[in-house]
Every structure is written in C-alpha cells, then in structure tokens.
Design an enzyme around this catalytic site. Sequence first.
Site, PDB file in Angstrom:
ATOM      1  CG  ASP A  33      31.508  20.654  89.138  1.00 29.25           C
ATOM      2  OD1 ASP A  33      31.064  19.510  88.935  1.00 29.25           O
ATOM      3  OD2 ASP A  33      32.566  20.858  89.779  1.00 29.25           O
ATOM      4  N   GLY A  95      34.475   6.795  86.716  1.00 34.24           N
ATOM      5  CA  GLY A  95      35.018   8.034  87.276  1.00 34.24           C
ATOM      6  C   GLY A  95      34.041   8.771  88.177  1.00 34.24           C
ATOM      7  CG  HIS A 102      26.401  14.073  89.538  1.00 40.34           C
ATOM      8  ND1 HIS A 102      26.666  13.084  90.468  1.00 40.34           N
ATOM      9  CD2 HIS A 102      27.575  14.299  88.901  1.00 40.34           C
ATOM     10  CE1 HIS A 102      27.938  12.736  90.396  1.00 40.34           C
ATOM     11  NE2 HIS A 102      28.522  13.451  89.451  1.00 40.34           N
ATOM     12  CG  HIS A 104      29.351  16.293  85.069  1.00 36.14           C
ATOM     13  ND1 HIS A 104      30.249  16.974  85.869  1.00 36.14           N
ATOM     14  CD2 HIS A 104      29.291  15.029  85.569  1.00 36.14           C
ATOM     15  CE1 HIS A 104      30.707  16.158  86.806  1.00 36.14           C
ATOM     16  NE2 HIS A 104      30.146  14.972  86.652  1.00 36.14           N
TER      17      HIS A 104
HETATM   18  P1  AMP Z   1      31.573  12.849  89.375  1.00 36.71           P
HETATM   19  O1  AMP Z   1      33.022  12.535  89.190  1.00 36.71           O
HETATM   20  O2  AMP Z   1      30.776  12.697  88.119  1.00 36.71           O
HETATM   21  O3  AMP Z   1      30.975  12.116  90.546  1.00 36.71           O
HETATM   22  O4  AMP Z   1      31.516  14.402  89.644  1.00 36.71           O
HETATM   23  C1  AMP Z   1      31.299  14.989  90.893  1.00 36.71           C
HETATM   24  C2  AMP Z   1      31.348  16.464  90.652  1.00 36.71           C
HETATM   25  O5  AMP Z   1      30.818  17.120  91.804  1.00 36.71           O
HETATM   26  C3  AMP Z   1      32.760  17.028  90.440  1.00 36.71           C
HETATM   27  O6  AMP Z   1      32.822  17.685  89.186  1.00 36.71           O
HETATM   28  C4  AMP Z   1      32.942  17.982  91.616  1.00 36.71           C
HETATM   29  O7  AMP Z   1      33.683  19.141  91.275  1.00 36.71           O
HETATM   30  C5  AMP Z   1      31.509  18.311  91.997  1.00 36.71           C
HETATM   31  N1  AMP Z   1      31.311  18.713  93.378  1.00 36.71           N
HETATM   32  C6  AMP Z   1      31.723  18.069  94.489  1.00 36.71           C
HETATM   33  N2  AMP Z   1      31.330  18.733  95.587  1.00 36.71           N
HETATM   34  C7  AMP Z   1      30.641  19.822  95.164  1.00 36.71           C
HETATM   35  C8  AMP Z   1      29.980  20.903  95.819  1.00 36.71           C
HETATM   36  N3  AMP Z   1      29.950  21.003  97.157  1.00 36.71           N
HETATM   37  N4  AMP Z   1      29.382  21.852  95.064  1.00 36.71           N
HETATM   38  C9  AMP Z   1      29.424  21.762  93.712  1.00 36.71           C
HETATM   39  N5  AMP Z   1      30.013  20.768  93.035  1.00 36.71           N
HETATM   40  C10 AMP Z   1      30.627  19.808  93.749  1.00 36.71           C
END
Ligand code: AMP
Length: 115
Positions: A33, A95, A102, A104
């Site tokens: 991330d 959120g 995805h 986490h």
């Molecule tokens: P969510 O709130 O579950 O949709 O989480 C999206 C996650 O994607 C967040 O933790 C961001 O930091 C991560 N994120 C967004 N863009 C990128 C990227 N280009 N590379 C890696 N992680 C990303």
Amino acid sequence: MSHDPNCIFCKIIAGQIPSKKVYEDEELLAFHDIHPWAPVHVLIIPKLHIASMVELTEAHAPLLGKMSVLAPKLMRELGVSNGFRTVINTGPDGGQEVYHLHMHAMGGPRPWLKG
Ligand code: AMP
Ligand code: ZN
C-alpha cells in the site's frame, strides 16, 4: 467488465502505474500500500476488475478463497509473526476509496498509524 481503463488498480495490473509487487499469478496481484497504516501493509487484488464486494457472485467464491489463503502466506513471507489484520472496505459507508476489490493485509509491531 474485466478491465476498467479508468481504474487505478487495473492500471497497476497493466504495468501503467508502478507498484511494489510482492506476489503475482494469473488471477491475483499483491503489492505494498502506498500509504501504509502498519509496518507491513499490502493489498491483495484480483486481476479481474470487480468494483466491490457488492458485485460478487457465487462464481467468484474460489477467487476470494485464493485471496484469503494468500494473505497469511504473504504475511509470513514479509516477516509478520505476531498476527495480522485483513480488511475489505465496501462502498461509501465502508470507507472504500478505490473501486477495484482489494483485501488489505496489515501486520508488524504496534503501534500502527490506524486500525
Ligand atoms: P480503500 O479505502 O479500502 O479503498 O483503500 C484503498 C487503498 O489503496 C488505500 O490504503 C491507499 O493508500 C491505496 N492506494 C491508492 N493508490 C495506490 C497506489 N497507486 N499504490 C498502492 N496503494 C494505493
Ligand atoms: Zn480495476
């Protein structure tokens, strides 16, 4: 839609946006991330563009199973030995910020930034 040209994670899968990959096979990709909450924070994504858990059907069950089995394997490989947290955010109230499914997977010694 199997691929969304406007989706940031589809662009990562296509190699159009760089990422720190930790795992890849025909169906899944995992990468660090960009804004980690924990010492180890990776995202596990299907290569298939699925916007969120709301879109899931019975046919996706094996894919979700693969994601769940991959999480502990990656945590172990990344040196996480004292437990970890897995989270899938869904929709506005969940959120979710990126609308490509995805998981986490977060671990490492506390305190963490969030979560
Ligand atoms: P969510 O709130 O579950 O949709 O989480 C999206 C996650 O994607 C967040 O933790 C961001 O930091 C991560 N994120 C967004 N863009 C990128 C990227 N280009 N590379 C890696 N992680 C990303
Ligand atoms: Zn996508």
